[in-house]
Design an enzyme around this catalytic site. Structure first.
Site, PDB file in Angstrom:
ATOM      1  N   ALA A  78       4.020  21.736  -4.408  1.00 46.11           N
ATOM      2  CA  ALA A  78       5.053  21.004  -5.155  1.00 46.11           C
ATOM      3  C   ALA A  78       6.332  21.839  -5.114  1.00 46.11           C
ATOM      4  CB  ALA A  78       4.591  20.765  -6.587  1.00 46.11           C
ATOM      5  N   PRO A  79       7.034  21.834  -3.974  1.00 43.65           N
ATOM      6  CA  PRO A  79       8.139  22.781  -3.764  1.00 43.65           C
ATOM      7  C   PRO A  79       9.307  22.627  -4.731  1.00 43.65           C
ATOM      8  CG  PRO A  79       8.033  21.143  -1.989  1.00 43.65           C
ATOM      9  CD  PRO A  79       6.787  20.986  -2.789  1.00 43.65           C
ATOM     10  N   GLU A 319       3.690  21.211   5.719  1.00 44.02           N
ATOM     11  CA  GLU A 319       2.713  20.803   4.703  1.00 44.02           C
ATOM     12  C   GLU A 319       2.304  19.341   4.859  1.00 44.02           C
ATOM     13  OE1 GLU A 319       1.015  22.803   2.802  1.00 44.02           O
ATOM     14  OE2 GLU A 319       2.154  24.470   3.657  1.00 44.02           O
ATOM     15  N   ARG A 322      -0.293  19.456   7.485  1.00 37.66           N
ATOM     16  CA  ARG A 322      -1.546  19.932   6.873  1.00 37.66           C
ATOM     17  C   ARG A 322      -2.256  18.771   6.167  1.00 37.66           C
ATOM     18  NH1 ARG A 322      -2.784  24.854   5.017  1.00 37.66           N
ATOM     19  NH2 ARG A 322      -0.634  25.558   4.695  1.00 37.66           N
ATOM     20  N   ASP A 343      -2.825   2.417  11.896  1.00 36.17           N
ATOM     21  CA  ASP A 343      -2.015   1.259  11.530  1.00 36.17           C
ATOM     22  C   ASP A 343      -0.521   1.553  11.693  1.00 36.17           C
ATOM     23  OD1 ASP A 343      -1.478  -1.294   9.976  1.00 36.17           O
ATOM     24  OD2 ASP A 343      -0.483   0.197   8.726  1.00 36.17           O
ATOM     25  N   GLU A 398      -2.333   0.479  16.827  1.00 37.97           N
ATOM     26  CA  GLU A 398      -1.749  -0.841  16.580  1.00 37.97           C
ATOM     27  C   GLU A 398      -0.259  -0.736  16.881  1.00 37.97           C
ATOM     28  OE1 GLU A 398      -1.052  -4.041  12.984  1.00 37.97           O
ATOM     29  OE2 GLU A 398      -0.488  -1.945  12.809  1.00 37.97           O
TER      30      GLU A 398
END
Length: 690
Positions: A78-79, A319, A322, A343, A398
């Site tokens: 949560a930077p 991130e 990740r 999708d 898709e």
């Protein structure tokens, strides 16, 4: 990157791609630049994160982890946050008693020791929330992006994060089946997989639907709407929790059992994965997790999709890579899926997201500044990781744009997908049924649509998917027979002309698509037996009705209705393919597309396919071209009485070829073709063990 830099890059098997398509040569620098970006990312992963394997298993370190001593480790990224706290049932919802410690690179960590009795401090099935303090003094309540289980109280709008750590988790025992050579996909949605007007369960699917899929001869299931989505009517496309299997159908263990039982039947299971965008929900989604308008996404306007009203990932962020790559590993490892349908690829590949763009097939549309190379390289990376770690993994794209090399290997400079969906085919069938009288059908246009695909890139053909059945449209069967399906589907009365036409064309359209349209075939759940009407999920606009959000499998239990005849044809079509293997063979040789006769003839995998679409004209002694000489017999006949046909063909008849070249083939023979009939003939003198 400077051109001189990318000139030094070597794509190991780029020559294979150029041999397949020499017209890509002018875009060699684009391919090299993409490949160089991929190699840089792989190099960084190996250097800084202990390798791809560890980096892509970050679900073992983020979210909540129980350690061997039963202490719990909570970790988030949560930077933009000022502070993070954990609250929940375990601490009587105290908002300040359990602060996270700030770590490097925007990470936060909290370790909670076990209770006095050595059990974990947070009980299985208890609720949690992350409390995020922002730099401007706001206090936000959030669900961990890595949450493995989220549920919603009946009267509530917001989902709750529920700690999932059962004492005795389900252990899957059946090995993954071998990757099928011919892919026959059953596209399914767990929630609507029952005749009842309610959200159906994983267990219902395991007990009642899997045996049907096995009986029908499908060897692959594509599971839709599994990743948790707060809004049921989004059909699973507005994801709120990426690591959570939707709780509206049951528990994670019940989904594991579903996949396990499918494996025991020899069926592989693909997950419909949505990495193209995410729900805008903040309280139970990823949006503004740390209080900023970025975090996992680009800041607006780049980070918002104007048509979908959703957030778009920043694929250049370490991130985010990740999170998304670990998400793929999670579904492969934890639930043992066998691959993915990705999708919304078109939206990812281009900065314009395909909005208001008609792709003409001109190669300049696929290269240059309109291409979003961050997300393109993410897709290359995802396919590289999946196919390296799981050689039998199947990935399906898709994409409506027709991006070249989408389904060529990464080492050739391609994006690495195994298959792409042939999305023009269902559109063509709907257009024909909507706009043309039977006598105006163009055999040439139909053949062109079914065969117009990039050589060497495998396609999955389908006559209709869930898209064609959504509100505003309807199933092929309903386009063909409409309201007569309510009154005239009894097999105890003679067929009306509308039912007769609908029954015959329903079978012919499916077989033609199956045999000519691709290297894989897809059917949406229920459409194999001519499901009536359309799909509509409960929402405000329909008084939250489940009437159209179900599949009426009970229609098959009424043996005096004709749905069972369409079911039988679909089953035998798949079983015939299983025996002769036309999907895994080279593309068909089309020897006839006769406009006046309305006849299409082609051979594929040494099997001869004959279609007579003429509404009233049958042909005696019709000469058809065939390559392999010998004695041919009927193996599938859409006119058989068992399938709701008229039984005009004698299956004991043997057809002998003559050494008379015809329509580009070395041999030919004469056959009887009734009107509105499709026939599959196989050579009795060939061993078909493909």
């Amino acid at each position: 990157m400077a051109d001189s830099e990318s000139d030094s890059v070597t794509i190991p098997e780029f020559n294979c791609l150029l041999q397949m398509d020499p017209y890509l040569k002018p875009y060699e620098k684009d391919f090299k630049r993409r490949y160089e970006l991929l190699q840089k990312q792989l190099f960084q992963l190996e250097e800084t994160e202990g390798g791809v394997d560890q980096f892509t298993r970050s679900y073992r370190t983020f979210g909540v982890q129980r350690r061997p001593d039963n202490s719990l480790c909570f970790k988030e990224w949560a930077p933009a946050a000022e502070a993070l706290f954990l609250t929940g049932d375990f601490n009587a919802w105290d908002k300040f008693s359990h602060p996270y410690q700030k770590k490097d690179f925007g990470k936060w960590e909290l370790i909670i020791p076990p209770k006095h009795d050595k059990s974990p401090a947070v009980d299985h099935n208890s609720k949690l929330k992350v409390v995020v303090h922002t730099k401007d003094g706001q206090r936000l309540y959030r669900i961990s992006p890595w949450a493995k289980y989220v549920t919603k109280e009946e009267k509530s709008v917001i989902y709750d994060w529920v700690h999932w750590d059962p004492l005795q988790p389900y252990i899957q025992i059946h090995p993954r089946p071998k990757k099928p050579t011919s892919l026959r996909i059953y596209e399914a949605h767990v929630g609507i997989a029952s005749p009842e007007g309610k959200v159906a369960s994983y267990t219902n699917f395991t007990v009642n639907v899997l045996p049907r899929i096995k009986d029908l001869g499908y060897n692959c299931i594509q599971m839709m709407a599994i990743m948790e989505h707060a809004y049921y009517a989004s059909f699973g496309y507005q994801i709120t929790s990426f690591f959570a299997a939707s709780s509206r159908y049951g528990t994670p263990d019940e989904l594991k059992q579903l996949v396990d039982v499918a494996h025991s039947m020899g069926i592989v299971v693909l997950l419909d994965v949505v990495h193209s965008h995410a729900s805008k929900n903040t309280e139970d989604g990823l949006n503004r997790f740390d209080g900023s308008d970025a975090c996992f996404f680009h800041s607006p306007p780049r980070g918002e999709h104007s048509l979908w009203d959703s957030r778009l990932f920043n694929y250049s962020s370490w991130e985010v890579l990740r999170f998304l790559l670990s998400n793929l590993r999670w579904w492969m490892e934890e639930f043992r899926f066998d691959g993915f349908r990705f999708d919304g690829i078109t939206s990812m590949l281009y900065h314009h997201h395909g909005i208001g763009v008609g792709f003409t097939g001109d190669y300049s549309e696929y290269f240059g500044l309109q291409v979003d190379e961050d997300s393109l390289v993410y897709l290359m990376l995802a396919n590289h990781v999946l196919h390296t770690l799981y050689p039998d993994c199947i990935t399906v794209a898709e994409d409506v744009s027709g991006m070249p090399a989408l389904c060529r290997a990464v080492q050739e400079g391609g994006l690495g997908f195994d298959y792409r969906l042939a999305m023009a085919i269902p559109d063509k069938w709907i257009q024909i049924l909507k706009e043309l009288k039977d006598e105006d059908w163009s055999m040439g246009h139909i053949v062109y649509t079914l065969t117009n695909r990039r050589y060497g890139e495998k396609c999955i053909a389908y006559a209709e998917s869930h898209d064609q059945a959504l509100v505003g449209d309807k199933t092929l069967a309903f386009w063909l027979m409409d309201k007569e399906m309510y009154t005239n589907m009894s097999s105890l009365i003679p067929m009306t002309s509308i039912i007769d036409r609908g029954m015959q064309l329903h079978k012919m359209i499916r077989l033609l698509t199956h045999s000519l349209g691709g290297e894989g075939y897809l059917n949406f759940m229920g459409n194999e037996f001519g499901h009536p009407e359309w799909l509509d999920f409960p929402r405000e606009g329909n008084n939250n009705s489940y009437h159209y959000a179900r599949r009426q499998f009970d229609l098959l239990d009424h043996h005096d209705l004709r749905y069972g005849q369409l079911y039988a044809f679909d089953r035998d079509m798949n079983r015939t393919e299983d025996k002769y293997g036309w999907l895994s063979a080279s593309p068909a040789f089309v020897s006839a597309q006769h406009e006046e006769d309305k006849v299409i003839v082609f051979d594929r995998a040494n099997v001869l396919f004959i279609f007579n679409f003429h509404p009233s004209k049958s042909f005696q002694d019709y000469r058809v071209a065939v390559e392999a000489p010998g004695r041919y017999k009927i193996k599938l006949d859409s006119d058989e009485a068992l399938y709701g046909g008229h039984g005009r063909l004698d299956h004991n008849t043997e057809f002998f070829t003559e050494a008379q070249p015809y329509n580009g083939r070395s041999n030919s023979m004469q056959v009887y073709i009734p009107c509105r009939t499709a026939i599959v003939l196989a050579n009795e003198e060939i061993d078909y063990c493909y």
